[in-house]
Design a protein around this motif. Sequence first.
Motif, PDB file in Angstrom:
ATOM      1  N   LYS A  40      12.813   2.265  50.081  1.00  0.00           N
ATOM      2  CA  LYS A  40      13.622   3.187  49.408  1.00  0.00           C
ATOM      3  C   LYS A  40      14.697   2.350  48.938  1.00  0.00           C
ATOM      4  O   LYS A  40      15.141   2.542  47.809  1.00  0.00           O
ATOM      5  N   ALA A  41      15.219   1.625  49.749  1.00  0.00           N
ATOM      6  CA  ALA A  41      16.568   0.697  49.503  1.00  0.00           C
ATOM      7  C   ALA A  41      16.401  -0.274  48.216  1.00  0.00           C
ATOM      8  O   ALA A  41      17.079  -0.333  47.198  1.00  0.00           O
ATOM      9  N   GLU A  46      22.133   2.491  55.523  1.00  0.00           N
ATOM     10  CA  GLU A  46      22.598   2.848  56.595  1.00  0.00           C
ATOM     11  C   GLU A  46      22.811   1.632  57.693  1.00  0.00           C
ATOM     12  O   GLU A  46      23.810   1.584  58.466  1.00  0.00           O
ATOM     13  N   ASP A  72      22.736   4.668  45.145  1.00  0.00           N
ATOM     14  CA  ASP A  72      22.068   6.006  45.455  1.00  0.00           C
ATOM     15  C   ASP A  72      20.704   5.717  44.874  1.00  0.00           C
ATOM     16  O   ASP A  72      20.214   4.796  44.112  1.00  0.00           O
ATOM     17  N   GLU A  73      20.043   6.887  45.133  1.00  0.00           N
ATOM     18  CA  GLU A  73      18.447   6.817  44.613  1.00  0.00           C
ATOM     19  C   GLU A  73      18.193   6.658  43.089  1.00  0.00           C
ATOM     20  O   GLU A  73      17.472   6.096  42.804  1.00  0.00           O
ATOM     21  N   GLY A 129      25.214   9.555  49.027  1.00  0.00           N
ATOM     22  CA  GLY A 129      23.763   9.549  48.542  1.00  0.00           C
ATOM     23  C   GLY A 129      23.593   8.031  48.653  1.00  0.00           C
ATOM     24  O   GLY A 129      22.359   7.635  48.245  1.00  0.00           O
ATOM     25  N   SER A 165      18.863  -1.350  53.903  1.00  0.00           N
ATOM     26  CA  SER A 165      18.787  -0.008  53.686  1.00  0.00           C
ATOM     27  C   SER A 165      20.430   0.224  54.035  1.00  0.00           C
ATOM     28  O   SER A 165      21.263  -0.480  54.878  1.00  0.00           O
ATOM     29  N   TYR A 196      27.002  -0.426  47.345  1.00  0.00           N
ATOM     30  CA  TYR A 196      25.695   0.711  47.927  1.00  0.00           C
ATOM     31  C   TYR A 196      25.560   1.471  46.799  1.00  0.00           C
ATOM     32  O   TYR A 196      26.135   1.717  45.723  1.00  0.00           O
ATOM     33  N   SER A 214      16.265   1.755  44.812  1.00  0.00           N
ATOM     34  CA  SER A 214      17.547   2.200  44.644  1.00  0.00           C
ATOM     35  C   SER A 214      18.133   1.319  43.814  1.00  0.00           C
ATOM     36  O   SER A 214      18.921   1.445  42.880  1.00  0.00           O
ATOM     37  N   VAL A 268      21.408   4.796  49.344  1.00  0.00           N
ATOM     38  CA  VAL A 268      20.547   4.530  50.008  1.00  0.00           C
ATOM     39  C   VAL A 268      19.978   3.108  50.142  1.00  0.00           C
ATOM     40  O   VAL A 268      19.540   2.619  51.207  1.00  0.00           O
ATOM     41  N   GLY A 269      20.632   2.180  49.377  1.00  0.00           N
ATOM     42  CA  GLY A 269      20.487   0.748  49.558  1.00  0.00           C
ATOM     43  C   GLY A 269      21.546  -0.061  49.303  1.00  0.00           C
ATOM     44  O   GLY A 269      22.760   0.464  48.823  1.00  0.00           O
ATOM     45  N   GLN A 280      26.927   8.859  53.209  1.00  0.00           N
ATOM     46  CA  GLN A 280      26.032   9.766  53.213  1.00  0.00           C
ATOM     47  C   GLN A 280      26.249  10.807  52.283  1.00  0.00           C
ATOM     48  O   GLN A 280      25.266  11.043  51.476  1.00  0.00           O
TER      49      GLN A 280
END
Length: 256
Positions: free
Chosen positions: A227-228, A160, A191-192, A180, A158, A189, A231, A182-183, A177
């Motif tokens: 979620k990660a 974060e 995003d969604e 956006g 994830s 990194y 993404s 997520v993963g 953040q």
Amino acid sequence: SLVHEWSGISSLETILTRQFKIQKVIIVPGNNDVEPSVKTLMGTEAANELERLANGKKTVAVTGGSTVSAIAESLTPSNKFSQLQFIAARGGIGEEMQLQANTIASVFASKTGGTYRTLYLPEYLSENAYSTMMQEPIVREMIDLYEQTDIVIHGIGSAEEMAVRRNSSPEDLQALQSFGAVGEAFGYYFDETGNAVHRIRTVGIQLEQVHKCPSILAVAGGTSKAKAILSYIKNPAEQTILITDLGAAEEMIQLL
Ligand code: BG6
């Protein structure tokens, strides 16, 4: 297996394989968030897939992380493995030693009888340091190996959690953040919507190189990673094999 049929896991595997449009989804029972032993199960599946894919001289790039690290328990010397060369997918040393790609590449090599190549660089390089590093012969050699990688084995985190684990600055955390994120996988990194929104500036395999690889094993489980994983898998390379657990799989179905 019986466990598979009985728990409806195999139909879940089929549904997710179709949904993600990837080569295969393998789901082990349990939830990594609550039963850490699930990592061993995922590791065994990953080791089996590696054995199936291994023949002849092949370069295998591995990332860090506790999930990829757990594959080592299931690796044993075999003729099939002895010609593999394990390389660290990233040179960055931002994490605990046991979880670093460099360490894992050397452990995999000693477990299988293969060879390994490492590259030790700081996790974050300034722009200047980065472009200077890129001229170094030892770094060029590694980059050539990334071009010729046959198999990538990587974890997914994830966003974060990974940023915290890598001691990212508060500014970087905030930036992630706002993008956006997520993963996270191999220093990118997502995003969604599956876009790579940020990349850590260190020497490592590029997303394009991963996508060009004939085989990709992505290993990640636990409800908290659903979620990660989504993404990352949103823009997948079709040759990806995802090895996950029931906790993540059921949560992903809910989120789709
Ligand atoms: C890191 C990898 O070391 O581990 C990441 O560089 C990956 O790409 C992460 O996302 C996953 O870690 P874990 O311990 O949750 O398997």
